[in-house]
Design a protein around this motif. Structure first.
Motif, PDB file in Angstrom:
ATOM      1  N   PHE A 126      -1.233   4.221   6.147  1.00 27.05           N
ATOM      2  CA  PHE A 126      -0.384   4.780   7.199  1.00 27.05           C
ATOM      3  C   PHE A 126       0.061   3.689   8.170  1.00 27.05           C
ATOM      4  O   PHE A 126       1.245   3.596   8.526  1.00 27.05           O
ATOM      5  CB  PHE A 126      -1.144   5.877   7.958  1.00 27.05           C
ATOM      6  CG  PHE A 126      -0.452   6.333   9.216  1.00 27.05           C
ATOM      7  CD1 PHE A 126       0.638   7.192   9.149  1.00 27.05           C
ATOM      8  CD2 PHE A 126      -0.890   5.891  10.463  1.00 27.05           C
ATOM      9  CE1 PHE A 126       1.280   7.608  10.314  1.00 27.05           C
ATOM     10  CE2 PHE A 126      -0.243   6.299  11.620  1.00 27.05           C
ATOM     11  CZ  PHE A 126       0.840   7.159  11.552  1.00 27.05           C
ATOM     12  N   VAL A 127      -0.882   2.849   8.604  1.00 27.83           N
ATOM     13  CA  VAL A 127      -0.560   1.789   9.562  1.00 27.83           C
ATOM     14  C   VAL A 127       0.426   0.797   8.952  1.00 27.83           C
ATOM     15  O   VAL A 127       1.394   0.375   9.604  1.00 27.83           O
ATOM     16  CB  VAL A 127      -1.842   1.059  10.019  1.00 27.83           C
ATOM     17  CG1 VAL A 127      -1.495  -0.086  10.963  1.00 27.83           C
ATOM     18  CG2 VAL A 127      -2.796   2.036  10.703  1.00 27.83           C
ATOM     19  N   ASP A 128       0.191   0.439   7.694  1.00 27.23           N
ATOM     20  CA  ASP A 128       1.113  -0.481   7.014  1.00 27.23           C
ATOM     21  C   ASP A 128       2.527   0.095   6.957  1.00 27.23           C
ATOM     22  O   ASP A 128       3.520  -0.646   7.020  1.00 27.23           O
ATOM     23  CB  ASP A 128       0.624  -0.767   5.590  1.00 27.23           C
ATOM     24  CG  ASP A 128      -0.651  -1.594   5.566  1.00 27.23           C
ATOM     25  OD1 ASP A 128      -0.966  -2.235   6.592  1.00 27.23           O
ATOM     26  OD2 ASP A 128      -1.333  -1.604   4.520  1.00 27.23           O
ATOM     27  N   GLY A 129       2.599   1.417   6.844  1.00 26.65           N
ATOM     28  CA  GLY A 129       3.903   2.063   6.737  1.00 26.65           C
ATOM     29  C   GLY A 129       4.695   2.051   8.033  1.00 26.65           C
ATOM     30  O   GLY A 129       5.931   1.985   8.012  1.00 26.65           O
ATOM     31  N   ILE A 130       3.995   2.112   9.178  1.00 21.74           N
ATOM     32  CA  ILE A 130       4.721   2.170  10.457  1.00 21.74           C
ATOM     33  C   ILE A 130       4.969   0.780  11.061  1.00 21.74           C
ATOM     34  O   ILE A 130       5.837   0.636  11.930  1.00 21.74           O
ATOM     35  CB  ILE A 130       3.977   3.041  11.494  1.00 21.74           C
ATOM     36  CG1 ILE A 130       2.641   2.396  11.888  1.00 21.74           C
ATOM     37  CG2 ILE A 130       3.787   4.448  10.959  1.00 21.74           C
ATOM     38  CD1 ILE A 130       1.972   3.100  13.062  1.00 21.74           C
ATOM     39  N   LEU A 131       4.243  -0.229  10.595  1.00 17.83           N
ATOM     40  CA  LEU A 131       4.395  -1.564  11.187  1.00 17.83           C
ATOM     41  C   LEU A 131       5.831  -2.099  11.145  1.00 17.83           C
ATOM     42  O   LEU A 131       6.297  -2.680  12.133  1.00 17.83           O
ATOM     43  CB  LEU A 131       3.437  -2.555  10.527  1.00 17.83           C
ATOM     44  CG  LEU A 131       1.999  -2.569  11.057  1.00 17.83           C
ATOM     45  CD1 LEU A 131       1.120  -3.513  10.251  1.00 17.83           C
ATOM     46  CD2 LEU A 131       1.966  -2.945  12.530  1.00 17.83           C
TER      47      LEU A 131
ATOM     48  N   PHE B 191       8.572  -0.518  11.407  1.00 16.95           N
ATOM     49  CA  PHE B 191       9.350   0.157  12.444  1.00 16.95           C
ATOM     50  C   PHE B 191       8.941  -0.323  13.832  1.00 16.95           C
ATOM     51  O   PHE B 191       9.785  -0.462  14.725  1.00 16.95           O
ATOM     52  CB  PHE B 191       9.164   1.677  12.319  1.00 16.95           C
ATOM     53  CG  PHE B 191       9.629   2.230  11.012  1.00 16.95           C
ATOM     54  CD1 PHE B 191      10.984   2.469  10.777  1.00 16.95           C
ATOM     55  CD2 PHE B 191       8.728   2.492   9.984  1.00 16.95           C
ATOM     56  CE1 PHE B 191      11.416   2.972   9.562  1.00 16.95           C
ATOM     57  CE2 PHE B 191       9.150   2.982   8.766  1.00 16.95           C
ATOM     58  CZ  PHE B 191      10.506   3.226   8.548  1.00 16.95           C
ATOM     59  N   VAL B 192       7.630  -0.587  14.005  1.00 19.05           N
ATOM     60  CA  VAL B 192       7.157  -1.131  15.279  1.00 19.05           C
ATOM     61  C   VAL B 192       7.804  -2.486  15.539  1.00 19.05           C
ATOM     62  O   VAL B 192       8.212  -2.795  16.665  1.00 19.05           O
ATOM     63  CB  VAL B 192       5.616  -1.281  15.269  1.00 19.05           C
ATOM     64  CG1 VAL B 192       5.146  -2.009  16.533  1.00 19.05           C
ATOM     65  CG2 VAL B 192       4.945   0.081  15.157  1.00 19.05           C
TER      66      VAL B 192
ATOM     67  N   TYR C 223       4.137  -5.454  17.634  1.00 18.33           N
ATOM     68  CA  TYR C 223       3.943  -5.636  16.193  1.00 18.33           C
ATOM     69  C   TYR C 223       2.927  -6.740  15.913  1.00 18.33           C
ATOM     70  O   TYR C 223       2.018  -6.566  15.085  1.00 18.33           O
ATOM     71  CB  TYR C 223       5.269  -5.971  15.514  1.00 18.33           C
ATOM     72  CG  TYR C 223       5.095  -6.494  14.105  1.00 18.33           C
ATOM     73  CD1 TYR C 223       4.905  -5.623  13.036  1.00 18.33           C
ATOM     74  CD2 TYR C 223       5.085  -7.872  13.851  1.00 18.33           C
ATOM     75  CE1 TYR C 223       4.703  -6.101  11.743  1.00 18.33           C
ATOM     76  CE2 TYR C 223       4.898  -8.354  12.566  1.00 18.33           C
ATOM     77  CZ  TYR C 223       4.708  -7.465  11.523  1.00 18.33           C
ATOM     78  OH  TYR C 223       4.501  -7.961  10.247  1.00 18.33           O
TER      79      TYR C 223
END
Length: 287
Positions: free
Chosen positions: A235-240, A242-243, A251
């Motif tokens: 999940f974290v890898d997926g939003i990074l 966009f951050v 980021y």
């Protein structure tokens, strides 16, 4: 007794180093950006230099007459800290400006607080900046001491603050291990290495914990009794990405935290205080 320029004197670690230097009766020239924070140092430094190390002209002459430079200068990894400047600009360039002044002034030794595993993650801005400056220091011609702590106890201030607000979360399963070290132990070691031969040391605390154990200890100290949700790495890898579009600084911090949460970060036990004892002894962590 030595005349020491301490950079980053008003930061978490810098204040511990400052107190240790004074206790060992060294003469301290404190380098700081903020006058109000510098005036809060106790006891008073023998000299105070107000300068922004990212601007080399403001550092001119700061090392004149100095025997040793100790740098705890670096960008905060706290998610709450909104300070400007990147890791490259502060942890690398600002320290490089300071090193150049030290070379001009004929300083005998430069002690630098780096980060554990910096050379192993060149793709991460936090580690890359530390590794790049350490490399420059090793090739500077000055006697050098590079200290690489795994993590500092003061970093748990933010975890406790989040726990009190019920915003705590665990990255991954929390089974990777590390042995964080007390800021005061790092300060003691740094000052004890004044006048010692060039060396690089990795520093860890007395006790090894899993990431989950660390979180539980911080939550207990904060008085938080709720559940600790898990944020999967997927999940974290997926939003990074966009951050990164929104804030490069945020980021870089999250990418660093995610990377170290995936692996064991264990260094030789050089510290003397456990995290549990630290929470009992340090008044700022009281609930």
């Amino acid at each position: 007794m030595k005349k020491v320029l301490l950079a980053g004197a008003t930061g978490h670690l810098g204040k511990y180093i400052f107190r240790e230097l004074k206790q060992q009766r060294h003469e301290v020239r404190a380098l700081a950006r903020n006058l109000k924070r510098a005036q809060a140092l106790f006891p008073d430094p023998e000299e105070l230099v107000l300068a922004d190390a990212t601007e080399p002209e403001s550092l001119q002459g700061c090392c004149t007459g100095v025997d040793v430079v100790i740098s705890a200068l670096g960008k905060s990894i706290s998610l709450r800290n909104q300070g400007t400047g990147s890791f490259q600009e502060i942890d690398y360039q600002a320290n490089l400006h300071l090193l150049e002044e030290a070379q001009k002034a004929g300083v005998k030794q430069f002690i630098y607080i780096s980060a554990f595993g910096a050379e192993q993650h060149p793709e991460l801005a936090y580690f890359s900046a530390h590794a790049s400056f350490a490399k420059a220091l090793r090739h500077s011609g000055l006697a050098f001491t590079i200290l690489q702590p795994t993590a500092l106890f003061s970093a748990f201030e933010e975890i406790m603050s989040l726990a009190r607000k019920g915003r705590i979360a665990l990255l991954g399963a929390g089974d990777s291990k590390t042995n964080p070290i007390y800021d005061g132990d790092v300060a003691r070691i740094a000052v004890s290495l004044i006048d010692q031969p060039s060396q690089t040391l990795t520093l860890g605390g007395e006790r090894v914990y899993t990431r989950l154990e660390l979180l539980k200890i911080a939550c207990k100290a904060a008085g938080y009794k709720g559940k600790i949700p898990e944020l999967g790495f997927q999940f974290v890898d997926g939003i990074l990405p966009f951050v990164r579009l929104v804030s490069r600084s945020l980021y870089d911090k999250l990418a660093f935290m995610t990377a170290v949460s995936r692996v064991d970060c264990i260094a030789p036990a050089m510290g003397e205080l456990t995290l549990e004892d630290y929470f009992e002894l340090e008044p700022q962590f009281s609930t």
